[in-house]
Design a protein around this motif. Structure first.
Motif, PDB file in Angstrom:
ATOM      1  N   LYS A   9       0.818  -1.220   0.000  1.00 47.34           N
ATOM      2  CA  LYS A   9       0.000   0.000   0.000  1.00 47.34           C
ATOM      3  C   LYS A   9       0.849   1.267   0.000  1.00 47.34           C
ATOM      4  N   CYS A  10       2.062   1.195   0.543  1.00 41.45           N
ATOM      5  CA  CYS A  10       2.886   2.398   0.682  1.00 41.45           C
ATOM      6  C   CYS A  10       3.276   2.933  -0.690  1.00 41.45           C
ATOM      7  N   CYS A  11       3.041   4.233  -0.896  1.00 39.80           N
ATOM      8  CA  CYS A  11       3.349   4.879  -2.179  1.00 39.80           C
ATOM      9  C   CYS A  11       4.464   5.897  -2.037  1.00 39.80           C
ATOM     10  N   GLY A  12       5.114   5.941  -0.878  1.00 45.54           N
ATOM     11  CA  GLY A  12       6.271   6.822  -0.719  1.00 45.54           C
ATOM     12  C   GLY A  12       5.946   8.296  -0.634  1.00 45.54           C
ATOM     13  N   TYR A  13       4.738   8.650  -0.187  1.00 48.18           N
ATOM     14  CA  TYR A  13       4.371  10.065  -0.086  1.00 48.18           C
ATOM     15  C   TYR A  13       5.100  10.767   1.056  1.00 48.18           C
ATOM     16  N   ALA A  14       5.612  10.004   1.993  1.00 51.03           N
ATOM     17  CA  ALA A  14       6.423  10.526   3.097  1.00 51.03           C
ATOM     18  C   ALA A  14       5.651  11.391   4.089  1.00 51.03           C
ATOM     19  N   ALA A  15       4.329  11.326   4.079  1.00 50.81           N
ATOM     20  CA  ALA A  15       3.569  12.044   5.106  1.00 50.81           C
ATOM     21  C   ALA A  15       3.952  11.538   6.492  1.00 50.81           C
ATOM     22  N   CYS A  16       4.277  10.265   6.594  1.00 50.20           N
ATOM     23  CA  CYS A  16       4.637   9.696   7.895  1.00 50.20           C
ATOM     24  C   CYS A  16       5.932  10.325   8.423  1.00 50.20           C
ATOM     25  N   LEU A  17       6.869  10.615   7.522  1.00 52.99           N
ATOM     26  CA  LEU A  17       8.129  11.220   7.965  1.00 52.99           C
ATOM     27  C   LEU A  17       7.905  12.624   8.499  1.00 52.99           C
ATOM     28  N   ALA A  53      -2.367  10.164   9.125  1.00 49.44           N
ATOM     29  CA  ALA A  53      -1.998  11.043   8.010  1.00 49.44           C
ATOM     30  C   ALA A  53      -1.677  10.279   6.733  1.00 49.44           C
ATOM     31  N   CYS A  54      -1.405   8.993   6.842  1.00 44.77           N
ATOM     32  CA  CYS A  54      -0.991   8.219   5.662  1.00 44.77           C
ATOM     33  C   CYS A  54      -2.155   8.131   4.666  1.00 44.77           C
ATOM     34  N   PRO A  55      -1.964   8.620   3.442  1.00 41.68           N
ATOM     35  CA  PRO A  55      -3.069   8.656   2.478  1.00 41.68           C
ATOM     36  C   PRO A  55      -3.501   7.281   1.975  1.00 41.68           C
TER      37      PRO A  55
HETATM   38  S1  SF4 Z   1       2.677   8.220   4.573  1.00 40.72           S
HETATM   39 FE1  SF4 Z   1       4.432   6.840   4.854  1.00 40.72          FE
HETATM   40  S2  SF4 Z   1       3.553   4.783   4.961  1.00 40.72           S
HETATM   41 FE2  SF4 Z   1       1.984   6.127   4.092  1.00 40.72          FE
HETATM   42  S3  SF4 Z   1       2.259   5.965   1.869  1.00 40.72           S
HETATM   43 FE3  SF4 Z   1       3.468   7.700   2.562  1.00 40.72          FE
HETATM   44  S4  SF4 Z   1       5.543   6.880   2.910  1.00 40.72           S
HETATM   45 FE4  SF4 Z   1       4.105   5.149   2.828  1.00 40.72          FE
END
Ligand code: SF4
Length: 66
Positions: A9-17, A53-55
């Motif tokens: 599922k992870c798309c690398g949007y980096a909201a988690c970071l 926050a993870c989309p």
């Molecule tokens: S917020 Fe983090 S876990 Fe969710 S898609 Fe983005 S990089 Fe992956």
């Protein structure tokens, strides 16, 4: 709490970071990696924020008993 990532599922949007940079990192393949698998206190709060926050709902929070 145990933190895992659903790598499909992870798309690398980096909201988690952006909300939990001490708990998550982005690996070279642009998939989130868990730095602190069992966060406590403030880091646990940040992990919950990141999951919200993870989309793509890729962050999975489990009880330590699971
Ligand atoms: S917020 Fe983090 S876990 Fe969710 S898609 Fe983005 S990089 Fe992956």
């Amino acid at each position: 709490m145990r933190v895992t990532i659903d790598e499909d599922k992870c798309c690398g949007y980096a909201a988690c970071l952006s909300v939990a940079e001490k708990v998550f990192d982005l690996a070279a393949d642009n998939i989130a990696a868990v730095l602190v698998e069992h966060p406590q206190g403030e880091l646990a709060d940040q992990a919950r924020e990141a999951a919200a926050a993870c989309p793509t709902s890729a962050i999975i929070l489990l009880d330590d008993t699971e």
